[in-house]
Write an enzyme that holds these catalytic residues in place. Sequence first.
Site, PDB file in Angstrom:
ATOM      1  N   GLY A 286       0.873  -7.284  31.660  1.00  7.87           N
ATOM      2  CA  GLY A 286       1.025  -6.929  30.247  1.00  7.87           C
ATOM      3  C   GLY A 286      -0.313  -7.116  29.568  1.00  7.87           C
ATOM      4  O   GLY A 286      -1.062  -6.182  29.304  1.00  7.87           O
ATOM      5  N   ARG A 287      -0.631  -8.390  29.340  1.00 11.23           N
ATOM      6  CA  ARG A 287      -1.843  -8.768  28.618  1.00 11.23           C
ATOM      7  C   ARG A 287      -3.108  -8.098  29.174  1.00 11.23           C
ATOM      8  O   ARG A 287      -3.945  -7.630  28.404  1.00 11.23           O
ATOM      9  CB  ARG A 287      -1.994 -10.293  28.721  1.00 11.23           C
ATOM     10  CG  ARG A 287      -3.073 -10.860  27.861  1.00 11.23           C
ATOM     11  CD  ARG A 287      -3.295 -12.351  28.167  1.00 11.23           C
ATOM     12  NE  ARG A 287      -2.093 -13.093  28.426  1.00 11.23           N
ATOM     13  CZ  ARG A 287      -1.487 -13.871  27.524  1.00 11.23           C
ATOM     14  NH1 ARG A 287      -1.981 -14.008  26.320  1.00 11.23           N
ATOM     15  NH2 ARG A 287      -0.392 -14.533  27.845  1.00 11.23           N
ATOM     16  N   ARG A 323       0.027 -16.333  17.609  1.00 14.15           N
ATOM     17  CA  ARG A 323      -0.526 -17.060  18.753  1.00 14.15           C
ATOM     18  C   ARG A 323      -1.370 -18.290  18.386  1.00 14.15           C
ATOM     19  O   ARG A 323      -1.223 -19.332  19.011  1.00 14.15           O
ATOM     20  CB  ARG A 323      -1.327 -16.117  19.665  1.00 14.15           C
ATOM     21  CG  ARG A 323      -0.510 -14.934  20.180  1.00 14.15           C
ATOM     22  CD  ARG A 323      -1.192 -14.158  21.287  1.00 14.15           C
ATOM     23  NE  ARG A 323      -1.188 -14.888  22.529  1.00 14.15           N
ATOM     24  CZ  ARG A 323      -2.211 -15.543  23.017  1.00 14.15           C
ATOM     25  NH1 ARG A 323      -3.370 -15.519  22.395  1.00 14.15           N
ATOM     26  NH2 ARG A 323      -2.091 -16.203  24.139  1.00 14.15           N
ATOM     27  N   TYR A 327       0.540 -21.381  19.970  1.00 15.50           N
ATOM     28  CA  TYR A 327      -0.044 -21.889  21.230  1.00 15.50           C
ATOM     29  C   TYR A 327      -1.413 -22.524  21.029  1.00 15.50           C
ATOM     30  O   TYR A 327      -2.095 -22.812  22.002  1.00 15.50           O
ATOM     31  CB  TYR A 327      -0.254 -20.742  22.231  1.00 15.50           C
ATOM     32  CG  TYR A 327       0.901 -19.826  22.486  1.00 15.50           C
ATOM     33  CD1 TYR A 327       2.001 -20.248  23.235  1.00 15.50           C
ATOM     34  CD2 TYR A 327       0.898 -18.508  22.019  1.00 15.50           C
ATOM     35  CE1 TYR A 327       3.058 -19.385  23.502  1.00 15.50           C
ATOM     36  CE2 TYR A 327       1.940 -17.646  22.280  1.00 15.50           C
ATOM     37  CZ  TYR A 327       3.018 -18.088  23.018  1.00 15.50           C
ATOM     38  OH  TYR A 327       4.047 -17.235  23.280  1.00 15.50           O
ATOM     39  N   CYS A 357       3.375 -19.683   3.476  1.00 14.98           N
ATOM     40  CA  CYS A 357       3.580 -21.043   2.985  1.00 14.98           C
ATOM     41  C   CYS A 357       3.940 -21.998   4.111  1.00 14.98           C
ATOM     42  O   CYS A 357       5.078 -22.469   4.213  1.00 14.98           O
ATOM     43  CB  CYS A 357       4.653 -21.030   1.908  1.00 14.98           C
ATOM     44  SG  CYS A 357       4.156 -19.976   0.557  1.00 14.98           S
ATOM     45  N   GLU A 358       2.986 -22.257   4.966  1.00 13.05           N
ATOM     46  CA  GLU A 358       3.115 -23.187   6.091  1.00 13.05           C
ATOM     47  C   GLU A 358       1.717 -23.726   6.340  1.00 13.05           C
ATOM     48  O   GLU A 358       0.765 -22.938   6.426  1.00 13.05           O
ATOM     49  CB  GLU A 358       3.528 -22.465   7.384  1.00 13.05           C
ATOM     50  CG  GLU A 358       4.914 -21.898   7.434  1.00 13.05           C
ATOM     51  CD  GLU A 358       5.964 -22.904   7.873  1.00 13.05           C
ATOM     52  OE1 GLU A 358       5.608 -23.963   8.433  1.00 13.05           O
ATOM     53  OE2 GLU A 358       7.140 -22.617   7.641  1.00 13.05           O
TER      54      GLU A 358
END
Length: 434
Positions: A286-287, A323, A327, A357-358
């Site tokens: 995939g990547r 990501r 991760y 808002c995190e």
Amino acid sequence: MGSSILTASFRRSGENNALHCEGVPLARIAETVGTPVFVYSSAEIRLQYEKLKGALEGIPHRIHYSVKANSSLGVLAVLRELGAGVDIVSGGELHRALLAGFTGDDVVFSGVGKTAPEIREALRAGVRFFNVESEGELRAIDALASEDGLIAPVAIRVNPEVDVDTPHEYTRTGGRGHKFGIPYDEAEAVALLATELANVRLVGLDMHVGSQLTRMEPYERGVARLLDLVELLPSRARADLRWLDLGGGLAVPYDVDDDKVDLGAFAAVARRAARSSGLELVIEPGRFLVANAGVLVTRVLYRKRSGGKDYVIADAGMTELLRPSHYHAHHGVERVEEPHRAEIETADVVDVVGPVCESGDFLALDRKLASVEPGDLLAILSAGAYAYVMASNYNSRQKPPEVLVDGNRFGVVTDRETRDDLTRLERTVPAWRE
Ligand code: LLP
């Protein structure tokens, strides 16, 4: 602190050394389509595909692109034209693959939790094979195939129980006790069961040990265990075996210091596996095919300083690219317009954060960036894989558009979500109150 990698398809050129995707200035795309926006290079996808194809030359194989990495119909169409098949993990991905012009025979159906309707859909589409992850799933496929009077081709996904050292524990899938695949010491029995059930046919064995693999030794140990299993099977169980699916996981570099995957070493493992088993290989990257073929272009909204830290607040964040937050993944950040030399020399160390808002909403931490001001455009690199597909509507944000570039042309392949899209499935009162 990390830095960034620009592949051949994302280059600086022109008078002011502005960042281009192939022949198109990213600034032009941002002006036409708005920000944030994902931009993909067709040339880069083709290049990666041909690189892998070239390395595997002479080995009987088929590349089944892992749709989960980037399921944009525009991207799928590029891969279909190249001759790839697909690896899917849901009915939704099957739907996309068929819409993009793949046929059932182009499809390998993986995934640990296939539902009955999904299995039925895949059976009717005539998928090449199901990668079966439990005895229960095998029996379900057999029963559903029997209802339709079909024989389902199945491969057993074996958990080879090897430890791989991917950058994050969430992307390891072939270790002892992981939820994926059939535990190694049960795999033979499940394979034998597949030969006994009336409506399935055992056509392959499969593994996928993790994502972002650079060292080939653990991978090769997994392959060896899969090959041992082929040997163990009695000849009647081997009668219809045709495929050895070695999964995906080939790494790409996100940073200049990252280890690179050695395609030659990978091909050597693949060649030995094909030779000793006599089977045709399926590879599910995939990547590797799409990650460095995409960037996320975002505009700087504000700058501020807080507690001795410099923040660059952009119009994209964890809702577009999860990501970094999920991760702690590194993504390169480049100014779309090249800064002047004096600005580079006085570059600041900043956190590039989003509007969500995190506190965990960031794109890059502690990055040296030359004089970034509100209104400037930034390109977040390596955003072709596991980016748009993991986007969310948190904070009622609308998903950004996806743009495909080919040479000097570009076009929107996914529109920006509208306000109506946000509430399209909702109603203010439940039906029973009306
Ligand atoms: N085949 C199977 C059965 C898989 O589960 C996966 C990925 C692949 C192939 C493709 O792996 P790749 O070649 O792309 O490494 N969201 C994470 C990655 C999760 C990968 C899940 N499985 C990330 O952003 O790094």
